[in-house]
Scaffold this active site. Structure first.
Site, PDB file in Angstrom:
ATOM      1  N   GLU A  75       0.832  -1.211   0.000  1.00  0.00           N
ATOM      2  CA  GLU A  75       0.000   0.000   0.000  1.00  0.00           C
ATOM      3  C   GLU A  75       0.859   1.250   0.000  1.00  0.00           C
ATOM      4  OE1 GLU A  75      -3.136  -0.254  -1.147  1.00  0.00           O
ATOM      5  OE2 GLU A  75      -3.461  -1.656   0.509  1.00  0.00           O
TER       6      GLU A  75
ATOM      7  N   GLY B  30     -12.214   2.815  -0.950  1.00  0.00           N
ATOM      8  CA  GLY B  30     -10.870   2.276  -1.163  1.00  0.00           C
ATOM      9  C   GLY B  30     -10.861   1.048  -2.050  1.00  0.00           C
TER      10      GLY B  30
ATOM     11  N   SER C 263     -13.364   2.468  -7.146  1.00  0.00           N
ATOM     12  CA  SER C 263     -14.545   2.710  -7.992  1.00  0.00           C
ATOM     13  C   SER C 263     -14.221   3.730  -9.079  1.00  0.00           C
ATOM     14  CB  SER C 263     -15.734   3.186  -7.143  1.00  0.00           C
ATOM     15  OG  SER C 263     -15.378   4.331  -6.408  1.00  0.00           O
TER      16      SER C 263
ATOM     17  N   ASP D 214      -4.596   0.896  -9.197  1.00  0.00           N
ATOM     18  CA  ASP D 214      -6.041   0.713  -9.409  1.00  0.00           C
ATOM     19  C   ASP D 214      -6.357   0.420 -10.872  1.00  0.00           C
ATOM     20  OD1 ASP D 214      -5.936   1.481  -6.822  1.00  0.00           O
ATOM     21  OD2 ASP D 214      -6.959   3.384  -7.077  1.00  0.00           O
TER      22      ASP D 214
ATOM     23  N   TYR E  42      -3.611  12.503   0.400  1.00  0.00           N
ATOM     24  CA  TYR E  42      -2.901  11.564  -0.479  1.00  0.00           C
ATOM     25  C   TYR E  42      -1.719  12.270  -1.146  1.00  0.00           C
ATOM     26  CZ  TYR E  42      -2.181   7.987  -4.074  1.00  0.00           C
ATOM     27  OH  TYR E  42      -1.626   7.010  -4.882  1.00  0.00           O
TER      28      TYR E  42
HETATM   29  C1  GLA Z   1      -5.172   4.758  -4.062  1.00  0.00           C
HETATM   30  C2  GLA Z   1      -4.374   5.109  -5.308  1.00  0.00           C
HETATM   31  C3  GLA Z   1      -3.388   4.001  -5.678  1.00  0.00           C
HETATM   32  C4  GLA Z   1      -2.539   3.596  -4.477  1.00  0.00           C
HETATM   33  C5  GLA Z   1      -3.422   3.348  -3.255  1.00  0.00           C
HETATM   34  C6  GLA Z   1      -2.613   3.077  -2.011  1.00  0.00           C
HETATM   35  O1  GLA Z   1      -6.012   3.685  -4.316  1.00  0.00           O
HETATM   36  O2  GLA Z   1      -5.241   5.345  -6.388  1.00  0.00           O
HETATM   37  O3  GLA Z   1      -2.581   4.392  -6.740  1.00  0.00           O
HETATM   38  O4  GLA Z   1      -1.549   4.538  -4.212  1.00  0.00           O
HETATM   39  O5  GLA Z   1      -4.291   4.438  -2.991  1.00  0.00           O
HETATM   40  O6  GLA Z   1      -1.885   1.925  -2.151  1.00  0.00           O
END
Ligand code: GLA
Length: 399
Positions: free
Chosen positions: A47, A140, A143, A188, A238
């Site tokens: 992560e 998380g 989507s 993702d 983030y």
């Molecule tokens: C989000 C981001 C991903 C990744 C995760 C954490 O989902 O879109 O790129 O950084 O957080 O692992």
């Protein structure tokens, strides 16, 4: 056995497609001739290291964004009319010129993908579309990426041009960067494009290569528990984490090459926060490859240790967990191996959203019940939990 999971997956996608087609008829008084699906994902390990040249270990989940679409009769100006049951409301996008400033809401992600196609010189004809989904939003489970990848899949059908799959995933990541205002990594979008039934992906985020890790084992299940605490990665935390991953202060140019020893040696060049972020990155990179190996060897106690260590690192060093996720992990750990829980951790961007747990399949219902009722009595919050096998990446149901 693989057929079982294919069937379950196919049924629910067909249900979604049926709803989308009926809604399409209501909105546009015609039948769609293109229907596509793109899944969300859950990450088992790795992560916040996709944007640090690390590894991730995701799988696509049996939850999809489905889009039903048809070409629209030509008007003077080319436009896309989109209605969404899942993301609330309808929008119209002009297809005559490059979409410019990011608008608000889900339409901005569709706009971002349209912009990516136009940048590649592809002309998009007028079309109507309905978007439907059963991926929980802001949980998380990617989507947004599923919406981007489903949009790209529809545009491939409507333009008759198939993108190279890596390019398709990167186009969707760019849409998120430029129009979604989240400087995400590749986790993702790659998961939604490349998912395969009964396989995890060990995604090397430096080379963008995928090693397939078979996960057909039936006595272990993946349990996703949604704290229902909504997160919004566009709120700045983030992006802040990304900035705090201060590789430029170290001797290496990539976090992949930083060993735990080198980090200790150079800690004087980092602020206290940067050092803690670095501790997470370096340890999580090695946990991810260790986890892929442990799963392949069926070393479940080791898998559990790695998952709890990852959660602790995300909580303490990377500071992306929250009280509710910590409680869910603690409750899972209390149930423990004797109660059928192998391991548990937060998954995805954090600040709310879901935990992922590996559990003994035979005990899964009992574990879900224990987790939800114990969490409710501790916090007063209702969590929702579901199981998923690794699912198939984006595909065309009708085209
Ligand atoms: C989000 C981001 C991903 C990744 C995760 C954490 O989902 O879109 O790129 O950084 O957080 O692992």
């Amino acid at each position: 056995m693989a057929a079982d999971s294919d069937q379950i997956c196919a049924e629910s996608v067909n249900d979604l497609a049926g709803v989308a087609a009926r809604e399409f008829f209501r909105q546009f008084a015609a039948s769609p001739n293109v229907v596509v699906a793109a899944p969300g994902r859950v990450n088992l390990m790795g992560e916040h290291i996709d944007y640090n040249d690390g590894f991730c270990l995701p799988m696509a989940i049996e939850r999809y964004v489905v889009i039903a679409a048809a070409l629209a009769t030509d008007k003077e100006r080319a436009a896309a009319n989109l209605f969404s049951t899942a993301f609330a409301g309808s929008i119209t996008i002009s297809l005559d010129s490059q979409p410019q400033s990011p608008s608000k809401g889900w339409g901005r992600l569709v706009n971002g993908v349209v912009a990516g196609f136009m940048q590649r010189g592809l002309k998009i004809p007028s079309f109507n579309a309905v978007i439907h989904s059963n991926i929980p939003l802001g949980a998380g489970l990617a989507s947004s990426a599923a919406l981007e990848v489903a949009t790209a899949t529809v545009l491939e059908e409507l333009t008759g041009v198939s993108l190279e799959p890596r390019d398709k995933a990167l186009l969707c990541q760019q849409a998120e960067h430029r129009f979604g205002a989240v400087p995400c990594g590749i986790l993702d979008q790659f998961s939604s494009v490349f998912g395969r039934t009964d396989e995890l992906m060990l995604l090397d985020c430096r080379s963008a290569q995928i090693q397939r890790i078979p996960f057909g084992v039936r006595d272990v299940s993946v349990l996703i528990t949604n704290s229902n605490v909504k997160h919004d990665l566009a709120d700045g935390e983030y992006a802040l984490r990304r900035r705090q991953c201060a590789i430029e202060n170290l001797a290496s140019s990539s976090w992949r090459d930083v060993t735990a020893e080198a980090l200790e040696r150079d800690c004087g060049k980092l602020s206290a926060i940067e050092y803690r972020r670095g501790c997470h990155i370096v340890s999580e990179i090695s946990r991810t490859t260790d986890m892929a190996e442990a799963i392949q060897r069926n070393e479940w106690p080791r898998v559990g240790e790695l998952m709890y260590a990852s959660h602790e690192s995300l909580r303490g060093d990377f500071e992306v967990s929250c009280k509710e996720l910590d409680i869910l992990v603690e409750l899972a750990k209390d149930i423990g191996p004797h109660g059928g829980v192998i391991g548990s951790r937060m998954t995805g961007g954090g600040f709310g959203g879901c935990t992922v747990s590996l559990v003994a399949t035979l005990r899964a219902d009992e574990i879900m019940h224990k987790l939800t009722s114990r969490f409710r009595s501790r916090t007063g919050i209702e969590v929702t939990a579901f199981l998923s096998r690794p699912a198939r990446g984006a595909y065309v149901l009708r085209g």
